[in-house]
Design an enzyme around this catalytic site. Structure first.
Site, PDB file in Angstrom:
ATOM      1  N   GLU A 142      41.135  27.812 -25.704  1.00  0.00           N
ATOM      2  CA  GLU A 142      39.996  27.446 -26.553  1.00  0.00           C
ATOM      3  C   GLU A 142      40.159  28.062 -27.934  1.00  0.00           C
ATOM      4  OE1 GLU A 142      36.381  28.406 -24.443  1.00  0.00           O
ATOM      5  OE2 GLU A 142      36.557  26.634 -23.195  1.00  0.00           O
ATOM      6  N   GLU A 316      38.847  23.024 -17.297  1.00  0.00           N
ATOM      7  CA  GLU A 316      37.898  23.938 -16.656  1.00  0.00           C
ATOM      8  C   GLU A 316      36.637  23.143 -16.381  1.00  0.00           C
ATOM      9  OE1 GLU A 316      37.139  27.400 -19.090  1.00  0.00           O
ATOM     10  OE2 GLU A 316      39.250  27.655 -19.584  1.00  0.00           O
TER      11      GLU A 316
END
Ligand code: GLA
Length: 663
Positions: A142, A316
């Site tokens: 991220e 995720e």
């Protein structure tokens, strides 16, 4: 098509083999590892420890699992920070250093951070780039999350000055582009240029936009270099990155994805619903508190597919309560399954859950896993098993597409044009507190989805000819090339308020809004007001008796003689106008208005629309149609006559999924 995020370094090695066996039994195929393991991989400069990672990979591979290896650059270890303190970023709001002790404590303008990150990436790529158990790589984690694209460090300032020199050439050009004559802000040399931070009051919008572009470019440059290194040593393994949602990003995601094989997305519907809908009325918020808004996950899925320009992965997915939103409710029973199926319906090639087992220590100990801290099975375990079994039911119907659901075609006739840059523009120049560009874009998307229309998200550089309806909810900066692409398509084009109103340097366009779009529609924006949402004016759409709402952002439109008026406000002022295939919407409105407007336009275009109600959603991929019930009560779905149910039936229980085959 299923996977999981696993941290072997968090657990005794004696547990690994059982974990791997159980993962395989659960139908998980992919295991992502290593993204925060720098301190365990390199305990001091150049002292590497790969033995444990080798054994972990071996254990997973022996159970038949495939590994996704990550570069650990989101967590530079303490010894590295002590060696090179300039790796730490500086908070642009306070000017203070953001310290060690969590993650993403790194500055993309630090040469030391760049060099060290590429070094560890190369060491890993060399070691595992040909490893048979490793199917691919995730870069970093991220990237730029926690607002880390922006740093107010000395390094950032020097790099920004160089970036400005490269963009503007000479300082007078920069002064004039930024309007620096205003408030005596003129610079004489590039070396004088400040970062737009810690000033007494607001800094110039153009200065802020330049800084955001620069910051994004720094992240992309860093990331591109890492991808090149991995590719050099791992030519047969894929490279992806787990993106954060568009509405949260300080990086141009289209640019960031250019060198990747595909985009991955981290799906946290409840955590992000809690933040995104923070101001929603209680009843609406509570309704979706344990499910997420029906369009919220798919909004991100469709964007990910658009950035990827092919299928995407969910790297995720939340399996239970998270730990980081303002409040962290449990999902309704069935939602982990539903979100997984919704991802597949919208183009996911794999869904990986975060995380295998809830960790009993450190920052995320309150974040659920598929297994609990005592190794018992959490609620999500059984839902993942259900997805595993249901995926098998689809295999026969995907045979002529390589037996792979991911290869089923997904062709939308509606496109939404999105850019990160225009989001930055509306954040920099807000003008009204209740103008939130992503909430605007989301509400337009949601209206389309409530009509059952499939939506692609495209960049302004994308060909618009495959579409029948192209929508730009908020696009202040438009380029001449985009206008040409608009001219080249036969699609109906709908532009939202603010479109075309700004130059590339965030000044007002010379011919009033919608600027260059006046080549497509003869209308001018004479003035703009922003007003509170509860102080709306009535809005009336032609051919519709309902009274809708015009609020938050309202433009005074002056349409030319050839322009038809589609909607007016209660003062008889034009609010939505149309010329030929081009529609300009000069106000923000309510959901009902958007649904009514898009229904009218879709019907004129012959696009089939559904009467879905607020909780049902549907999506078609190839010959498969997916139906989702986000509601707390059973819902009937009236299936087409030629349909056969493969999963579920026409009665969808609360939080249920059905999959039909259309012959
Ligand atoms: C993010 C991160 C993960 C983890 C989860 C928790 O998406 O990528 O490392 O922190 O959130 O929800």
């Amino acid at each position: 098509m299923l996977g999981v995020c696993y941290y072997p370094e968090h657990w005794p090695e004696t547990m690994w083999a059982d974990d791997a066996r159980e993962m395989a039994e659960l139908g998980l195929k992919y295991v992502r590892i290593g993204e925060f393991a720098w301190s365990r991989l390199e305990s001091s400069p150049g002292v590497f420890h790969f033995d444990w990672l080798d054994r972990a990979i071996e254990t997973l591979a022996s159970a038949g699992l495939k590994v996704i290896m990550c570069t650990p650059t989101a967590t530079p270890p303490k010894w590295l920070i002590d060696l090179y303190p300039d790796i730490l970023p500086v908070d642009i709001k306070t000017g203070t250093v953001r310290g060690f002790g969590s993650r993403r404590h790194c500055d993309f303008s630090s040469e030391n951070y760049r060099r060290e990150s590429m070094r560890i990436s190369e060491v890993l790529a060399k070691r595992y780039g040909q490893h048979p158990a490793i199917c691919g790589w995730q870069t970093d984690n991220e990237i730029a999350c926690h607002d880390t694209a922006h740093s107010g460090s000395h390094n950032a300032k020097v790099a920004f000055q160089r970036w400005c020199e490269a963009r503007y050439g000479d300082v007078d050009t920069l002064n004039s582009a930024w309007g620096n004559v205003f408030w005596s802000m003129e610079y004489q040399t590039f070396g004088q240029i400040e970062l737009p931070m810690l000033a007494v009051t607001e800094t110039s919008p153009a200065h802020q936009l330049a800084y955001r572009r620069f910051s994004s470019d720094m992240v992309v440059k860093f990331h591109d270099e890492m991808v090149d290194i991995i590719r050099a040593h791992a030519p047969n393994q894929f490279v992806t990155h787990n993106f954060i949602p568009m509405h949260d990003t300080q990086t141009d995601n289209f640019a960031l994805s250019k060198k990747l094989d595909f985009v991955s997305y981290d799906n946290y519907p409840l955590g992000r619903t809690d933040l995104f809908f923070a101001d929603a009325p209680t009843a609406q918020f509570k309704k979706y508190m344990r499910t997420g808004h029906p369009d919220f996950s798919s909004y991100a899925f469709d964007q990910s597919r658009g950035i990827s320009n092919r299928g995407f992965w969910v790297m995720e997915q939340q399996p239970g309560p998270v730990n980081w939103a303002r409040h962290n409710p449990r999902p309704e029973a069935g939602m982990v399954r539903l979100w997984s199926w919704q991802a597949f319906a919208h183009g996911a090639e794999a869904v990986c859950y975060f995380r295998w087992r809830q960790v009993p220590f450190a920052q995320e100990q309150m974040h659920a896993g598929i297994k609990r801290t005592d190794n018992s099975r959490a609620a999500a375990h059984q839902e993942v098993a259900q997805v595993r079994d249901e995926l098998k039911l689809l295999a026969p119907f995907t045979e002529h597409f390589n037996g792979d659901l991911a290869t089923l075609p997904l062709q939308a006739k509606v496109a939404i044009v999105m850019t990160t840059e225009n989001q930055w523009v509306t954040e920099i120049e807000r003008q009204g507190d209740s103008f939130n560009q992503h909430q605007v874009e989301f509400s337009w998307y949601s209206a389309l989805r409530q009509l059952g229309l499939a939506v692609d998200f495209v960049s302004p550089a994308h060909d618009l000819t495959p579409y029948q309806l192209v929508i730009a909810p908020c696009m202040p900066i438009v380029s001449p090339a985009f206008v040409e692409r608009c001219k080249a398509t036969s699609a109906t084009l709908v532009f939202g308020p603010r479109s075309g109103a700004k130059t590339a340097e965030l000044s007002a366009v010379p011919n009033l809004g919608p600027g260059l779009l006046q080549q497509l529609i003869d209308v001018k924006v004479l003035s703009t007001e922003t007003i509170r949402p509860d102080c709306y004016a009535e809005l009336l759409l032609n051919g519709d008796q309902t009274s809708y709402q015009s609020s938050r952002w309202r433009e005074e439109l002056a349409p030319g003689a050839q322009v038809a008026i589609l909607a007016k406000d209660e003062y008889q002022q034009p609010a939505v106008v149309q010329q030929g295939k081009v529609v300009y919407v000069g106000t923000l409105s309510c959901e009902g208005f958007l649904i009514a407007l898009f229904r009218q336009l879709a019907t004129q275009l012959g696009l089939p629309v559904w009467q879905l109600g607020s909780d049902l959603r549907t999506m078609q991929r190839g010959e498969l149609q997916f139906v989702f019930n986000y509601g707390a009560t059973a819902q009937q779905f009236v299936a087409p006559a030629n349909a056969e149910f493969i999963i579920g039936s026409s009665t969808l229980q609360p939080y249920d999924v059905a999959v039909l085959r259309l012959s």
